[in-house]
Write a protein that holds these residues in place. Sequence first.
Motif, PDB file in Angstrom:
ATOM      1  N   GLU A 267       3.587   4.826   8.758  1.00 48.93           N
ATOM      2  CA  GLU A 267       3.866   5.767   7.671  1.00 48.93           C
ATOM      3  C   GLU A 267       5.349   5.708   7.337  1.00 48.93           C
ATOM      4  O   GLU A 267       6.189   5.519   8.215  1.00 48.93           O
ATOM      5  CB  GLU A 267       3.479   7.193   8.066  1.00 48.93           C
ATOM      6  CG  GLU A 267       1.977   7.387   8.251  1.00 48.93           C
ATOM      7  CD  GLU A 267       1.633   8.839   8.558  1.00 48.93           C
ATOM      8  OE1 GLU A 267       2.570   9.678   8.620  1.00 48.93           O
ATOM      9  OE2 GLU A 267       0.444   9.137   8.733  1.00 48.93           O
ATOM     10  N   LEU A 268       5.653   5.883   6.082  1.00 48.88           N
ATOM     11  CA  LEU A 268       7.054   5.869   5.663  1.00 48.88           C
ATOM     12  C   LEU A 268       7.804   7.038   6.285  1.00 48.88           C
ATOM     13  O   LEU A 268       7.284   8.158   6.343  1.00 48.88           O
ATOM     14  CB  LEU A 268       7.152   5.986   4.142  1.00 48.88           C
ATOM     15  CG  LEU A 268       6.708   4.771   3.312  1.00 48.88           C
ATOM     16  CD1 LEU A 268       6.599   5.170   1.844  1.00 48.88           C
ATOM     17  CD2 LEU A 268       7.689   3.615   3.477  1.00 48.88           C
ATOM     18  N   PRO A 269       9.055   6.838   6.726  1.00 53.09           N
ATOM     19  CA  PRO A 269       9.875   7.973   7.162  1.00 53.09           C
ATOM     20  C   PRO A 269      10.170   8.845   5.944  1.00 53.09           C
ATOM     21  O   PRO A 269      10.081   8.397   4.795  1.00 53.09           O
ATOM     22  CB  PRO A 269      11.142   7.297   7.701  1.00 53.09           C
ATOM     23  CG  PRO A 269      11.181   5.950   7.074  1.00 53.09           C
ATOM     24  CD  PRO A 269       9.763   5.542   6.861  1.00 53.09           C
TER      25      PRO A 269
ATOM     26  N   ASP B 242      12.085  -1.441   7.355  1.00 53.68           N
ATOM     27  CA  ASP B 242      11.702  -0.352   8.250  1.00 53.68           C
ATOM     28  C   ASP B 242      10.445  -0.688   9.048  1.00 53.68           C
ATOM     29  O   ASP B 242      10.366  -0.382  10.242  1.00 53.68           O
ATOM     30  CB  ASP B 242      11.465   0.930   7.440  1.00 53.68           C
ATOM     31  CG  ASP B 242      11.267   2.134   8.351  1.00 53.68           C
ATOM     32  OD1 ASP B 242      12.249   2.564   8.994  1.00 53.68           O
ATOM     33  OD2 ASP B 242      10.120   2.634   8.450  1.00 53.68           O
ATOM     34  N   ILE B 243       9.468  -1.333   8.401  1.00 53.87           N
ATOM     35  CA  ILE B 243       8.247  -1.717   9.119  1.00 53.87           C
ATOM     36  C   ILE B 243       8.577  -2.702  10.237  1.00 53.87           C
ATOM     37  O   ILE B 243       8.152  -2.544  11.386  1.00 53.87           O
ATOM     38  CB  ILE B 243       7.210  -2.333   8.162  1.00 53.87           C
ATOM     39  CG1 ILE B 243       6.793  -1.330   7.087  1.00 53.87           C
ATOM     40  CG2 ILE B 243       5.965  -2.785   8.952  1.00 53.87           C
ATOM     41  CD1 ILE B 243       5.862  -1.901   6.021  1.00 53.87           C
ATOM     42  N   TYR B 244       9.346  -3.725   9.895  1.00 53.68           N
ATOM     43  CA  TYR B 244       9.712  -4.725  10.908  1.00 53.68           C
ATOM     44  C   TYR B 244      10.547  -4.114  12.033  1.00 53.68           C
ATOM     45  O   TYR B 244      10.352  -4.429  13.209  1.00 53.68           O
ATOM     46  CB  TYR B 244      10.477  -5.880  10.265  1.00 53.68           C
ATOM     47  CG  TYR B 244       9.592  -6.890   9.577  1.00 53.68           C
ATOM     48  CD1 TYR B 244       8.639  -7.612  10.294  1.00 53.68           C
ATOM     49  CD2 TYR B 244       9.706  -7.125   8.214  1.00 53.68           C
ATOM     50  CE1 TYR B 244       7.828  -8.546   9.674  1.00 53.68           C
ATOM     51  CE2 TYR B 244       8.892  -8.060   7.573  1.00 53.68           C
ATOM     52  CZ  TYR B 244       7.953  -8.764   8.317  1.00 53.68           C
ATOM     53  OH  TYR B 244       7.145  -9.689   7.702  1.00 53.68           O
TER      54      TYR B 244
ATOM     55  N   ALA C 290       0.822  -1.220   0.000  1.00 54.59           N
ATOM     56  CA  ALA C 290       0.000   0.000   0.000  1.00 54.59           C
ATOM     57  C   ALA C 290       0.854   1.268   0.000  1.00 54.59           C
ATOM     58  O   ALA C 290       0.608   2.190  -0.784  1.00 54.59           O
ATOM     59  CB  ALA C 290      -0.930  -0.007   1.208  1.00 54.59           C
ATOM     60  N   VAL C 291       1.861   1.319   0.871  1.00 54.12           N
ATOM     61  CA  VAL C 291       2.650   2.555   0.983  1.00 54.12           C
ATOM     62  C   VAL C 291       3.577   2.760  -0.213  1.00 54.12           C
ATOM     63  O   VAL C 291       4.034   3.872  -0.466  1.00 54.12           O
ATOM     64  CB  VAL C 291       3.475   2.599   2.295  1.00 54.12           C
ATOM     65  CG1 VAL C 291       2.556   2.593   3.502  1.00 54.12           C
ATOM     66  CG2 VAL C 291       4.482   1.459   2.363  1.00 54.12           C
ATOM     67  N   MET C 292       3.847   1.674  -0.951  1.00 62.38           N
ATOM     68  CA  MET C 292       4.694   1.814  -2.143  1.00 62.38           C
ATOM     69  C   MET C 292       3.888   2.093  -3.412  1.00 62.38           C
ATOM     70  O   MET C 292       4.453   2.293  -4.482  1.00 62.38           O
ATOM     71  CB  MET C 292       5.550   0.554  -2.334  1.00 62.38           C
ATOM     72  CG  MET C 292       6.738   0.486  -1.382  1.00 62.38           C
ATOM     73  SD  MET C 292       7.807  -0.954  -1.660  1.00 62.38           S
ATOM     74  CE  MET C 292       6.919  -2.240  -0.790  1.00 62.38           C
ATOM     75  N   GLY C 293       2.547   2.081  -3.281  1.00 63.67           N
ATOM     76  CA  GLY C 293       1.718   2.416  -4.429  1.00 63.67           C
ATOM     77  C   GLY C 293       1.184   1.237  -5.203  1.00 63.67           C
ATOM     78  O   GLY C 293       0.734   1.378  -6.337  1.00 63.67           O
TER      79      GLY C 293
ATOM     80  N   GLU D  88      10.446   9.897   0.124  1.00 63.07           N
ATOM     81  CA  GLU D  88      10.996  10.614  -1.029  1.00 63.07           C
ATOM     82  C   GLU D  88      11.501   9.634  -2.087  1.00 63.07           C
ATOM     83  O   GLU D  88      11.294   9.837  -3.286  1.00 63.07           O
ATOM     84  CB  GLU D  88      12.130  11.530  -0.572  1.00 63.07           C
ATOM     85  CG  GLU D  88      11.647  12.730   0.228  1.00 63.07           C
ATOM     86  CD  GLU D  88      12.791  13.617   0.687  1.00 63.07           C
ATOM     87  OE1 GLU D  88      13.967  13.183   0.554  1.00 63.07           O
ATOM     88  OE2 GLU D  88      12.525  14.734   1.176  1.00 63.07           O
ATOM     89  N   GLN D  89      12.150   8.542  -1.642  1.00 63.24           N
ATOM     90  CA  GLN D  89      12.637   7.528  -2.585  1.00 63.24           C
ATOM     91  C   GLN D  89      11.481   6.886  -3.339  1.00 63.24           C
ATOM     92  O   GLN D  89      11.548   6.690  -4.562  1.00 63.24           O
ATOM     93  CB  GLN D  89      13.435   6.455  -1.844  1.00 63.24           C
ATOM     94  CG  GLN D  89      14.792   6.921  -1.341  1.00 63.24           C
ATOM     95  CD  GLN D  89      15.561   5.786  -0.676  1.00 63.24           C
ATOM     96  OE1 GLN D  89      15.503   4.636  -1.111  1.00 63.24           O
ATOM     97  NE2 GLN D  89      16.281   6.111   0.393  1.00 63.24           N
TER      98      GLN D  89
END
Length: 249
Positions: A226-228, A186-188, A164-167, A233-234
Amino acid sequence: MKNLTVIENELVPVYETSAGEKVVYGSELHEVLGVKSNYREWVKRRFSDIDAIENEDFDSVEISTVAGGTPKKDHIIKLDTAKEMAMLERNEKGKQIRRYFIEVEKKYKKEQFEGLSTELQAIIMHDKKIQKIETRMDKLEYDIPLYGAEADELCNHVKRKGVAVMGGKESNAYKDTKIRSAVYTDIYNQLKREFGLYDEKGRFKSYKALKRRYIYEAHELIDVYELPVFLKEQVNDCNSQLNLSKEVA
């Protein structure tokens, strides 16, 4: 488990057997939980998840419907087993129903003492001591690492959140192995930091070491993840490259 009598009906109907056992019907529990999958699939999965034993933790029954109709298959489930099944739903309704079952148990245990002789109360107190030992055992059960099914469910939740967060799976960011790996790591890592999953040397343990008591909170943490900024940005840059390539074409 025959001759059932309704004793509570505030949330999920709770019945008492002729032997004094507190039970619920599986189909009624399924309905109040609001489970989307059909009853047969759900109950089979949940019994497997908690290693429930037929004729010990539950009984299979057939309920008559309309005259001449096919009987409906159902299950009469002991309250302790039903509590665990509700907990595995990992949502607010599951928590609410589990707390409700606990309150029902407390209420009827308290009523056991009313009007009893001192001798009978002493016998019950002896039984209470045994129950306390069993309760401590139950607490220890929630202090152990996740069951296999719970670990798999948590892993699948992480995967869905990452997509989901990567689109989505068709996004450029998801197809980029470095970005995808960084997102899932990062999630883990956030889960491990939140619940203190470190070994003696301060290194991260596997997410499977999470104590069962934190399963709800872990899923809630994934829900709000949520993504840092640097990863966001990446992801955005990578996905925008796909859009630009389409415009040029």
